[in-house]
Design an enzyme around this catalytic site. Structure first.
Site, PDB file in Angstrom:
ATOM      1  N   THR A 149      22.380 -21.101 -42.786  1.00 49.54           N
ATOM      2  CA  THR A 149      23.646 -21.772 -42.510  1.00 49.54           C
ATOM      3  C   THR A 149      24.773 -21.364 -43.454  1.00 49.54           C
ATOM      4  O   THR A 149      25.942 -21.571 -43.123  1.00 49.54           O
ATOM      5  CB  THR A 149      23.470 -23.301 -42.589  1.00 49.54           C
ATOM      6  OG1 THR A 149      22.888 -23.652 -43.858  1.00 49.54           O
ATOM      7  CG2 THR A 149      22.561 -23.793 -41.469  1.00 49.54           C
ATOM      8  N   ARG A 150      24.426 -20.816 -44.633  1.00 48.18           N
ATOM      9  CA  ARG A 150      25.475 -20.363 -45.552  1.00 48.18           C
ATOM     10  C   ARG A 150      25.037 -19.083 -46.232  1.00 48.18           C
ATOM     11  O   ARG A 150      23.952 -19.016 -46.803  1.00 48.18           O
ATOM     12  CB  ARG A 150      25.788 -21.429 -46.604  1.00 48.18           C
ATOM     13  CG  ARG A 150      26.586 -22.596 -46.053  1.00 48.18           C
ATOM     14  CD  ARG A 150      27.041 -23.543 -47.144  1.00 48.18           C
ATOM     15  NE  ARG A 150      27.802 -24.638 -46.566  1.00 48.18           N
ATOM     16  CZ  ARG A 150      29.110 -24.598 -46.345  1.00 48.18           C
ATOM     17  NH1 ARG A 150      29.801 -23.519 -46.692  1.00 48.18           N
ATOM     18  NH2 ARG A 150      29.738 -25.618 -45.794  1.00 48.18           N
ATOM     19  N   LEU A 170      22.495 -19.026 -49.261  1.00 53.52           N
ATOM     20  CA  LEU A 170      22.788 -20.159 -50.128  1.00 53.52           C
ATOM     21  C   LEU A 170      22.198 -21.452 -49.606  1.00 53.52           C
ATOM     22  O   LEU A 170      21.834 -22.340 -50.378  1.00 53.52           O
ATOM     23  CB  LEU A 170      24.307 -20.338 -50.288  1.00 53.52           C
ATOM     24  CG  LEU A 170      25.077 -19.270 -51.037  1.00 53.52           C
ATOM     25  CD1 LEU A 170      26.535 -19.681 -51.153  1.00 53.52           C
ATOM     26  CD2 LEU A 170      24.485 -19.036 -52.420  1.00 53.52           C
ATOM     27  N   SER A 171      22.146 -21.590 -48.291  1.00 49.34           N
ATOM     28  CA  SER A 171      21.674 -22.845 -47.724  1.00 49.34           C
ATOM     29  C   SER A 171      21.126 -22.584 -46.335  1.00 49.34           C
ATOM     30  O   SER A 171      21.555 -21.656 -45.639  1.00 49.34           O
ATOM     31  CB  SER A 171      22.825 -23.867 -47.655  1.00 49.34           C
ATOM     32  OG  SER A 171      22.350 -25.131 -47.258  1.00 49.34           O
ATOM     33  N   SER A 172      20.152 -23.419 -45.946  1.00 52.36           N
ATOM     34  CA  SER A 172      19.554 -23.249 -44.634  1.00 52.36           C
ATOM     35  C   SER A 172      19.069 -24.595 -44.118  1.00 52.36           C
ATOM     36  O   SER A 172      18.938 -25.561 -44.871  1.00 52.36           O
ATOM     37  CB  SER A 172      18.381 -22.255 -44.691  1.00 52.36           C
ATOM     38  OG  SER A 172      17.345 -22.775 -45.509  1.00 52.36           O
TER      39      SER A 172
END
Length: 328
Positions: free
Chosen positions: A89-90, A97-99
């Site tokens: 997601t990022r 960075l993010s999921s």
């Protein structure tokens, strides 16, 4: 076709895709120990938490988003939002960075967390906000759930996603390794990012008999908290790969080189788990000798003990011959 009708069609698709995801998780047995999570996953709309995400393609990533002008692309976005896979997601300079984690793994973790009515839960790693929404739905009280993340952009978007889905747990921007003392004490702490060791701040913010579930090495460990100085528990059977916790100096070092070891060990997932767990304590040859001598042990034979200023990983017995200090 009008925009309103198109939206309705997408909502219908999301409803049927979510039902299919619930059936898939059901078939996996992930929530066999607590079937109450079936209703929760069926009720919380994952697509609202991933308005866009990235899928791997040759040479990089492809962005899928719900506002694409192409109806077919919007349909792919909805279907992908309910696939039983993690979603990136990022990204920043090609770094994840993010999921949003794989839903069946999330279900298994939430079952292992053993939440009950009235429990106060702290989540380390807000991500998209989806996991916090699942917890809020299950507990029936948004104020019982706190989620924290270091990145203001992540907490801001998580807060927006949660509000869009009708949930308002506490979303805090801060270093997850420090916990959120202002909202303590907690009955449960769950992390959705991997750490090299267990932060003492978490234990200090727990009630006695609390439970902590966190990724560590390439596994998931569940700890029973006795008090602010003592916690102990074993790993679950499943492998788990999460984004490292950001903040402080808690970066994950690389695994040591394994050249010279037999290929079946180098490529064996359980051997690489042992390497990750004992990094800094065992060199690869020592780890290989232990791994073979002990019959290539499964994750459930390993555990973690926190006692005062000391923290260590172990095989079979916290006081046994195989024990390795974890970084402070």
């Amino acid at each position: 076709m009008s925009a309103h009708a198109l939206d309705r069609d997408l909502e219908d698709l999301a409803t049927s895709a979510r039902a299919a995801l619930v059936r898939e998780i059901d078939a996996s047995g992930a929530w066999a120990g607590d079937p109450g999570w079936r209703e929760v996953f069926g009720a919380v709309p994952r697509h609202l938490f991933v308005p866009y995400y990235y899928v791997g393609v040759a040479g990089g990533y492809e962005r899928r988003w719900g506002q694409s002008p192409d109806p077919a692309a919007r349909e792919r976005w909805v279907r992908g939002a309910y696939a039983d896979t993690p979603l990136a997601t990022r990204l920043r300079d090609g770094e994840l960075l993010s999921s949003s984690s794989q839903p069946s793994l999330m279900a298994m973790m939430l079952v292992a967390l053993q939440v009950a009515d009235g429990h106060r839960v702290l989540e380390i790693g807000a991500g998209t906000g989806y996991n916090a929404a699942l917890l809020a739905r299950r507990l029936g009280d948004d104020d019982l759930v706190t989620t924290v993340d270091l990145e203001p952009e992540i907490t801001e978007s998580a807060r927006g996603h949660l509000a869009a889905a009708g949930y308002r747990p506490a979303v805090v921007t801060g270093d997850g390794a420090r916990g959120v003392p202002a909202r303590a004490p907690y009955d449960r702490i769950v992390a959705t990012c991997t750490l090299p060791s267990i932060p003492r701040a978490w234990l200090a913010q727990c009630r006695p008999d609390a439970r902590i579930l966190t990724p560590l090495a390439t596994g998931l460990v569940t700890l029973a908290v006795q008090d602010a100085e003592h916690a102990e528990g074993r790993f679950l059977h499943t492998p788990a790969y999460f984004v490292p916790l950001r903040g402080g100096s808690r970066s994950e070092p690389e695994l040591p080189p394994v050249a010279g070891l037999p290929r079946r060990a180098r490529e064996h997932e359980l051997f690489r788990f042992l390497l990750a767990l004992t990094r800094g304590s065992l060199d690869p040859q020592e780890a290989y000798t232990l791994w073979e001598h002990e019959g290539q042990p499964q994750r459930e034979r390993y555990g973690i003990t926190v006692r005062g200023e000391h923290e260590w990983a172990w095989l079979d017995d916290p006081e046994g011959p195989y024990a390795w200090p974890l970084p402070s």
